[in-house]
Scaffold this motif. Structure first.
Motif, short mmCIF file in Angstrom:
data_model
loop_
_atom_site.label_atom_id
_atom_site.label_comp_id
_atom_site.label_asym_id
_atom_site.label_seq_id
_atom_site.Cartn_x
_atom_site.Cartn_y
_atom_site.Cartn_z
N SER A 1 -5.00 2.45 15.02
CA SER A 1 -3.83 2.24 14.03
C SER A 1 -3.35 3.34 13.12
CB SER A 1 -4.47 0.70 13.09
OG SER A 1 -5.46 1.16 12.33
N ASP A 2 -2.25 3.22 12.32
CA ASP A 2 -1.93 4.21 11.54
C ASP A 2 -2.38 3.98 10.22
OD1 ASP A 2 -0.64 6.14 10.21
OD2 ASP A 2 1.47 5.86 11.19
N PRO A 3 -3.01 5.03 9.64
CA PRO A 3 -3.66 4.54 8.16
C PRO A 3 -2.54 4.70 7.01
CG PRO A 3 -4.56 6.79 8.98
CD PRO A 3 -3.92 5.98 10.23
N ARG A 4 -1.36 5.58 7.45
CA ARG A 4 -0.56 5.79 6.63
C ARG A 4 0.37 4.83 6.05
NH1 ARG A 4 1.87 10.44 10.19
NH2 ARG A 4 1.56 8.70 11.65
N VAL A 5 0.32 3.53 6.92
CA VAL A 5 1.07 2.16 6.40
C VAL A 5 0.27 1.55 5.23
CG1 VAL A 5 1.78 1.91 8.71
CG2 VAL A 5 -0.24 0.75 7.91
N MET A 6 -0.84 2.00 4.64
CA MET A 6 -1.45 1.36 3.73
C MET A 6 -1.51 2.05 2.17
SD MET A 6 -2.80 -1.14 5.66
CE MET A 6 -4.18 -1.87 4.43
N LYS A 7 -0.50 3.41 2.50
CA LYS A 7 -0.35 3.89 1.17
C LYS A 7 0.12 3.27 -0.05
CE LYS A 7 -1.16 8.74 3.11
NZ LYS A 7 -0.74 10.01 3.34
N HIS A 8 0.98 2.28 0.41
CA HIS A 8 1.82 1.73 -0.90
C HIS A 8 1.47 0.32 -1.21
CE1 HIS A 8 4.54 5.13 -0.54
NE2 HIS A 8 4.78 4.91 0.56
N PRO A 9 1.48 -0.08 -2.34
CA PRO A 9 1.23 -1.55 -2.56
C PRO A 9 2.01 -2.57 -1.68
CG PRO A 9 1.68 -0.17 -4.50
CD PRO A 9 2.10 0.65 -3.58
N ILE A 10 1.02 -3.68 -1.61
CA ILE A 10 1.31 -5.04 -0.80
C ILE A 10 1.33 -6.10 -1.67
CG2 ILE A 10 1.09 -6.22 1.31
CD1 ILE A 10 -0.34 -3.89 2.63
N ILE A 11 2.53 -6.57 -1.89
CA ILE A 11 2.71 -7.62 -2.74
C ILE A 11 1.82 -8.84 -2.28
CG2 ILE A 11 4.68 -9.30 -3.95
CD1 ILE A 11 4.57 -6.48 -5.05
N TRP A 12 1.40 -9.42 -3.36
CA TRP A 12 0.72 -10.77 -3.06
C TRP A 12 1.75 -11.78 -2.53
CZ3 TRP A 12 0.28 -15.72 -5.90
CH2 TRP A 12 -0.77 -16.42 -5.41
N ARG B 1 -6.56 -3.27 2.70
CA ARG B 1 -5.94 -3.29 1.40
C ARG B 1 -5.75 -4.63 0.85
NH1 ARG B 1 -2.44 1.44 -0.91
NH2 ARG B 1 -2.46 0.77 -3.10
N THR B 2 -6.22 -4.72 -0.54
CA THR B 2 -5.85 -6.08 -1.04
C THR B 2 -4.67 -6.05 -1.59
OG1 THR B 2 -6.75 -5.06 -3.16
CG2 THR B 2 -8.16 -6.23 -1.68
N PHE B 3 -3.98 -7.24 -1.79
CA PHE B 3 -2.43 -7.52 -2.50
C PHE B 3 -2.47 -6.87 -3.81
CE2 PHE B 3 -2.90 -11.01 0.68
CZ PHE B 3 -2.15 -10.29 1.51
N ALA B 4 -1.47 -6.47 -4.10
CA ALA B 4 -1.08 -6.19 -5.51
C ALA B 4 -0.08 -7.35 -6.41
CB ALA B 4 -0.06 -4.97 -5.59
N TRP B 5 -0.62 -7.59 -7.69
CA TRP B 5 0.08 -8.70 -8.27
C TRP B 5 1.49 -8.41 -9.06
CZ3 TRP B 5 -1.23 -13.68 -8.54
CH2 TRP B 5 -2.43 -14.41 -7.65
N GLY B 6 1.42 -7.02 -9.42
CA GLY B 6 2.47 -6.64 -10.27
C GLY B 6 3.08 -5.44 -9.79
N VAL B 7 4.42 -5.04 -9.24
CA VAL B 7 4.55 -3.76 -8.88
C VAL B 7 5.94 -3.58 -9.25
CG1 VAL B 7 4.99 -2.33 -6.78
CG2 VAL B 7 2.95 -3.84 -6.88
N LYS B 8 6.33 -2.28 -9.65
CA LYS B 8 7.84 -1.86 -9.99
C LYS B 8 7.92 -0.66 -9.11
CE LYS B 8 8.53 -3.89 -14.41
NZ LYS B 8 8.86 -3.69 -15.83
N GLY B 9 8.61 -0.61 -8.27
CA GLY B 9 8.91 0.37 -7.01
C GLY B 9 7.63 0.55 -6.45
#
Length: 686
Positions: free
Chosen positions: A235-246, A486-494
């Protein structure tokens, strides 16, 4: 924050370019036709080449020499074919090599006799058709049907084969078992008797380099049915570099025995983890996301389940981490005294719970058994453990072993789980979730041995990718224990976290699932303290609330007896009306006029401290002289029945006698004091 059911896959920020369906079908068809046509084109080219060589090289004087030269060329080409063939199976390698040799031998014959020879051209046509068809059959098999992914060959075979060869493992053959837009899964056949899955794992970094792929692209696992095979996921580890919204809770209203969703694996599959039946260590350096990414995603799922209660503690950060969840927690302690009391209360309710389960012929908690499952969440665990006395630490470790069968999981969150921060006895009983760490040495404390052997490297993230982690626990498949998540993020701006938005989202979620709305069993209700200071209402038989026998634990009984014996020592009459049952929340009415319903016994014989000591020693001498070499506090009952001594006073004195060496010790298992010699004490110690 309203619950949403959007799949986590839809939230991954991966850029894709979608071709039209017709274009894909057309491209796939053309590619397959070209693959099948290639052997026929090569056959015609070979016939023409052999004919051209005859006319160029033939002369009666030199044809013998040129035939020898062409023969040497054929032998060289055959050897090169054998050595460079990517077909690692014996059939594929043989087919490729023999094809080259037969075509070369026929070319030598044509150079000598010419393409018009009646036997040679017939052999050329018949042999060429046979050879081309054999290659077509092989190509169709390699394509695995017309409708499956991949057109030129098995994708894993090509990718993994090239990398393995360059990494020095030539005798391996990979086969795709599943291919999606985000991953390729398959199995690798190793050279039997020479290689195992462990050998392959040691070469993973070199295989990634040989393909080439980003570090962390390949994860491997053993095949439980065949030691000469391994399971592989690319798989491609680069897809996990940005936060994933809960995306909201995964299974609101179901049981804690059903899987909880913490985030996404690197291949963008959802993490499904069953937390029941074991304890968990959550480790990671400051800023790695173990609190907001780990604790919040765990507890956000847990509080939506109907049959679980959360008892949490954080004496280091107070309300900062778990405070937004307070309304959904059944008890949350931020002071040392409160944490000690909560742990003691939990331990006191274990035996009633195990007795209840035993009455239902159960050896452990199961869904629907009638007990509320406990999640005990200890944030910054080393500070909590250090706050306990030696005796309390021993009790905690004892509870760690007993609470699982009583229906409870303890989660210990910390930054570094070395021997100074985590008892070795405890660490060996814990599943492992490891976020980013500072070094490989730190990683060794946060990973299981299986994860380390499989190549998990959380030190690559440090705290630069919050929320990234590895998880090895029951219910997690073997092939995923070294796959990043990667766990979910609860508050993301950008693409960055926003603390204010995250806290607001968590408070809204906790308010949607308040602990006060749950029905719990009496053992849970007994030790729960909700956000408003109230207790939840119990829904199971009252016999679960029976206190433990004080004789079973003299240290626990010491604190309880001071209160318990206030009425017990003086009340001489039976309960005036056993049908009247009170509750903590009931009003206490004024007593009616007339004689009060309770009468008290006259004072016992008043004794001086010296007389009490003499009476205690006298009782111990009686027991010794009667042949007893050990005893329980129950054997001292005649003292508080006939004198003004209480059980708690006797227990305190027995502790002093233990410390002074008058008694031989205390057997924790049998719960009895030992008297290897006749107890003797000086007058001043009485």
């Amino acid at each position: 924050m309203p619950a949403r059911t959007t799949s986590g896959r839809e939230l991954a920020t991966t850029a894709t370019i979608e071709e039209s369906s017709m274009a894909k079908v057309a491209a796939k068809g053309v590619s397959k036709l070209l693959t099948l046509a290639t052997p026929w084109v090569v056959g015609l080219f070979g016939f023409g080449l052999a004919a051209a060589l005859h006319f160029i090289l033939y002369s009666p004087e030199s044809i013998g020499a040129w035939s020898s030269v062409v023969t040497v060329c054929v032998i060289v080409l055959t050897g090169v074919t054998y050595g460079t063939s990517h077909a690692r199976g014996p059939w594929g390698k043989t087919h490729t090599t023999v094809s080259t040799f037969l075509a070369g031998a026929w070319t030598v014959a044509v150079v000598n006799l010419g393409p018009g020879h009646p036997v040679l051209w017939r052999l050329g046509v018949l042999g060429g058709i046979t050879m081309a068809l054999s290659w077509n059959i092989r190509s169709v098999i390699r394509l695995k049907g017309w409708d499956e992914p991949g057109t030129m060959a098995d994708p894993l075979s090509v990718l993994f084969g090239q990398g393995a060869t360059r990494a020095g493992m030539k005798e391996v053959e990979a086969r795709t078992t599943k291919a999606t837009a985000h991953k390729v899964q398959g199995e690798v056949q190793l050279e039997q008797g020479r290689h195992t899955a462990d050998d392959l794992q040691k070469k993973v970094a070199y295989i990634e380099s040989g393909i080439p792929l980003p570090p962390g692209s390949i994860t491997t696992a053993i095949d439980p049915d065949d030691a000469s095979k391994a399971k592989v996921t690319i798989s491609d580890p680069r897809v996990m570099k940005h936060p994933i919204i809960w995306p909201g809770p995964s299974r609101p209203g179901l049981s804690i025995a059903d899987p909880i969703r913490l985030g996404l694996w690197q291949d963008l599959d959802e993490i499904e983890y069953v937390i029941v039946g074991h304890h968990l260590q959550m480790m990671g350096q400051t800023g790695s996301g173990k609190s907001i990414g780990g604790a919040w995603n765990f507890l956000a799922e847990v509080v939506t389940r109907y049959d679980v209660a959360v008892f949490a503690a954080d004496i280091t950060k107070g309300d900062q981490t778990l405070g937004p969840l307070r309304e959904a927690l059944h008890r949350f302690e931020t002071g040392k005294a409160g944490v000690k009391a909560m742990l003691a209360d939990l331990q006191a309710q274990i035996k009633p719970r195990t007795n209840y389960l035993a009455s239902k012929n159960l050896q452990k908690w199961v869904k629907g058994c009638g007990l509320t499952y406990w999640i005990v969440w200890l944030e910054e665990f080393p500070d909590i453990f250090d706050a306990l006395s030696d005796a309390e630490q021993d009790k905690f470790l004892s509870m760690l072993k007993a609470i699982r069968s009583a229906g409870g999981t303890i989660v210990m969150s910390l930054q570094r789980s070395d021997y100074s921060q985590m008892p070795t006895l405890a660490r060996g009983q814990l599943a492992k979730m490891c976020f980013g760490v500072d070094s490989p040495a730190d990683a060794s404390f946060g990973l299981s041995e299986r994860q380390q052997d499989a190549g998990a490297r959380p030190e690559l993230w440090t705290n630069t990718q919050p929320g990234m982690a590895f998880l090895d626990a029951p219910s997690i498949p073997e092939e995923r224990i070294a796959m990043p998540l990667r766990t979910f993020a609860w508050g993301v701006k950008g693409n960055t976290f926003d603390d204010e938005a995250a806290n607001a989202a968590m408070r809204a979620h906790a308010a949607q699932w308040p602990a006060a709305a749950k029905q719990v069993d009496p053992t849970t209700a007994h030790l729960s303290v909700l956000a408003d200071g109230s207790h939840p209402r119990a829904t199971l038989p009252a016999h679960l609330e029976r206190p433990l026998d004080p004789d079973s634990d003299p240290e626990q009984a010491e604190d309880d007896e001071e209160v318990r014996n206030v009425a017990a020592e003086y009340l001489a009459t039976d309960d005036p009306d056993p049908d009247i049952i009170g509750d903590l929340d009931d009003e206490i009415p004024d007593l009616p006029d007339g004689e009060p319903p309770l009468t008290f016994a006259p004072p016992e014989h008043s004794m001086t401290p010296q007389q009490r000591g003499e009476a205690l020693m006298g009782r111990l001498h009686e027991l010794w002289d009667d042949g007893a070499r050990d005893f329980s506090t129950g054997d001292l009952k005649p003292l508080w029945e006939s004198t003004d001594m209480s059980r708690s006073w006797c227990q305190k004195q027995l502790k002093k006698l233990l410390a002074a060496g008058v008694l031989g010790g205390y057997d924790d298992e049998a719960q009895r004091y030992l008297m290897p010699d006749r107890p003797e004490i000086g007058q001043e110690a009485a």
